[in-house]
Write a protein that holds these residues in place. Structure first.
Motif, mmCIF file in Angstrom:
data_model
loop_
_atom_site.group_PDB
_atom_site.id
_atom_site.type_symbol
_atom_site.label_atom_id
_atom_site.label_comp_id
_atom_site.label_asym_id
_atom_site.label_seq_id
_atom_site.Cartn_x
_atom_site.Cartn_y
_atom_site.Cartn_z
ATOM 1 N N THR A 37 -4.438 -2.083 -1.669
ATOM 2 C CA THR A 37 -5.290 -1.708 -2.808
ATOM 3 C C THR A 37 -5.314 -2.780 -3.897
ATOM 4 O O THR A 37 -6.202 -2.806 -4.732
ATOM 5 C CB THR A 37 -4.768 -0.409 -3.425
ATOM 6 N N THR A 55 -10.152 -2.884 -5.056
ATOM 7 C CA THR A 55 -10.937 -1.643 -4.962
ATOM 8 C C THR A 55 -12.246 -1.876 -4.209
ATOM 9 O O THR A 55 -12.649 -1.055 -3.381
ATOM 10 C CB THR A 55 -11.254 -1.108 -6.379
ATOM 11 N N MET A 58 -12.243 -1.468 -0.425
ATOM 12 C CA MET A 58 -11.735 -0.249 0.216
ATOM 13 C C MET A 58 -12.810 0.522 0.982
ATOM 14 O O MET A 58 -12.566 1.027 2.079
ATOM 15 C CB MET A 58 -11.047 0.643 -0.825
ATOM 16 N N LEU A 80 -1.118 3.631 -6.419
ATOM 17 C CA LEU A 80 -2.551 3.346 -6.475
ATOM 18 C C LEU A 80 -2.860 2.888 -7.895
ATOM 19 O O LEU A 80 -2.340 3.462 -8.860
ATOM 20 C CB LEU A 80 -3.369 4.593 -6.119
ATOM 21 N N GLN A 85 -9.565 4.143 -7.511
ATOM 22 C CA GLN A 85 -8.900 4.041 -6.203
ATOM 23 C C GLN A 85 -8.468 5.410 -5.690
ATOM 24 O O GLN A 85 -8.564 5.687 -4.497
ATOM 25 C CB GLN A 85 -7.669 3.123 -6.308
#
Ligand code: PXL
Length: 279
Positions: A37, A55, A58, A80, A85
């Motif tokens: 992340t 981010t 993802m 996180l 996120q």
């Protein structure tokens, strides 16, 4: 071979999150896929760390995996970096979660009554919504209090107070709520949990080692997930995680060359394998 997806940051130096999850879960004979992340130079207990937010990668990773038809036996999330996120991770749960796999959320964001650097108390409420989608949640006492929007009850909180936190945590919606790092009535240090289906509390502890160590929550959650994937029950997996974490802290305590920012988990992996292989 079982396959776990772990979603958390990479702290390049600091022995936490993915640099703990990958070696531990892999050593336990389980394929470990990751969604990093963020990339940090160190974990956030150091000053002046760098932070590259990932981010924006993802969703693309998720969409590619959907098109490839990948499936996971467990999804395990830790630290996180932002509310955005958490929302994306929630979509991962909706996409890859099903009635056959486990979702494990370690809401890593606070310790000793304080949120980690960069987080506001508001973030804890967002994290509590992610916990509602999990099968098992693994907060420490601070994280439990922040997610429930309650005053910090302290590390020495008595059993009835911890039980009250658990009955409130389970109302968020997970099947099991487990608070880690709890001083138990018999003087040991361990976890207390609540099983929503049997409506029973359970607990287990190990001898307390007199050092405050960093990254132990990540060692605990990774080992727990790896043990679940080796077909141990939820309670036995928690017990293996507690025993292994204790060994890592003891090793760190007795090693004059140990670093002061993380625990020695590497030296104890052979003992972890003995535990899961019953030798
Ligand atoms: O160990 C939890 C953790 C994970 N990731 C980062 C952290 C911490 C704890 O401080 O800073 C970046």
């Amino acid at each position: 071979m079982k396959r776990v997806l772990s979603i958390q940051d990479i702290s390049c130096l600091g022995k936490c999150s993915l640099t703990v999850a990958l070696p531990i879960i892999s050593a336990m004979g389980v394929e470990t896929s990751i969604v990093p992340t963020a990339v940090l130079s160190t974990h956030t207990k150091f000053n002046h760390f760098t932070f590259r937010d990932l981010t924006n990668d993802m969703e693309g990773i998720k969409n590619h995996w959907v098109s490839e038809g990948f499936k996971f036996d467990a999804i395990y999330t830790g630290y996180l970096g932002s509310k955005e996120q958490v929302d994306i991770v929630s979509e991962y749960f909706s996409t890859f979660g099903n009635s056959h796999n486990y979702i494990v959320v370690d809401p890593a964001m606070a310790d000793n009554g304080k949120m980690y650097t960069g987080f506001t108390k508001d973030f804890a409420i967002t994290m509590s919504r992610l916990c509602s989608k999990a099968d098992i949640i693994l907060p420490n006492i601070s994280e439990a209090c922040f997610m429930l929007n309650r005053d910090y009850v302290g590390e020495d909180a008595p059993l009835p107070v911890i039980k009250e936190l658990l009955t409130d945590l389970i109302k968020l919606g997970s099947k099991y709520a487990v608070i880690t790092g709890v001083k138990l009535p018999d003087g040991k240090l361990g976890f207390i949990g609540y099983d929503s289906s049997s409506q029973e509390f359970f607990m287990y502890g190990t001898d307390e080692v007199p050092i405050k160590s960093h990254g132990t929550g990540d060692v605990f959650a990774s080992t727990f997930t790896g043990a679940l994937m080796n077909d141990f029950s939820v309670f036995d997996s928690l017990k293996i995680a507690a025993d292994f974490t204790c060994l890592c802290i003891q090793d760190t305590y007795t090693d004059p060359d140990a670093v002061d920012y993380a625990v020695n988990f590497e030296t104890q992996i052979p003992n972890l394998l003995k535990m899961i292989n019953n030798v």
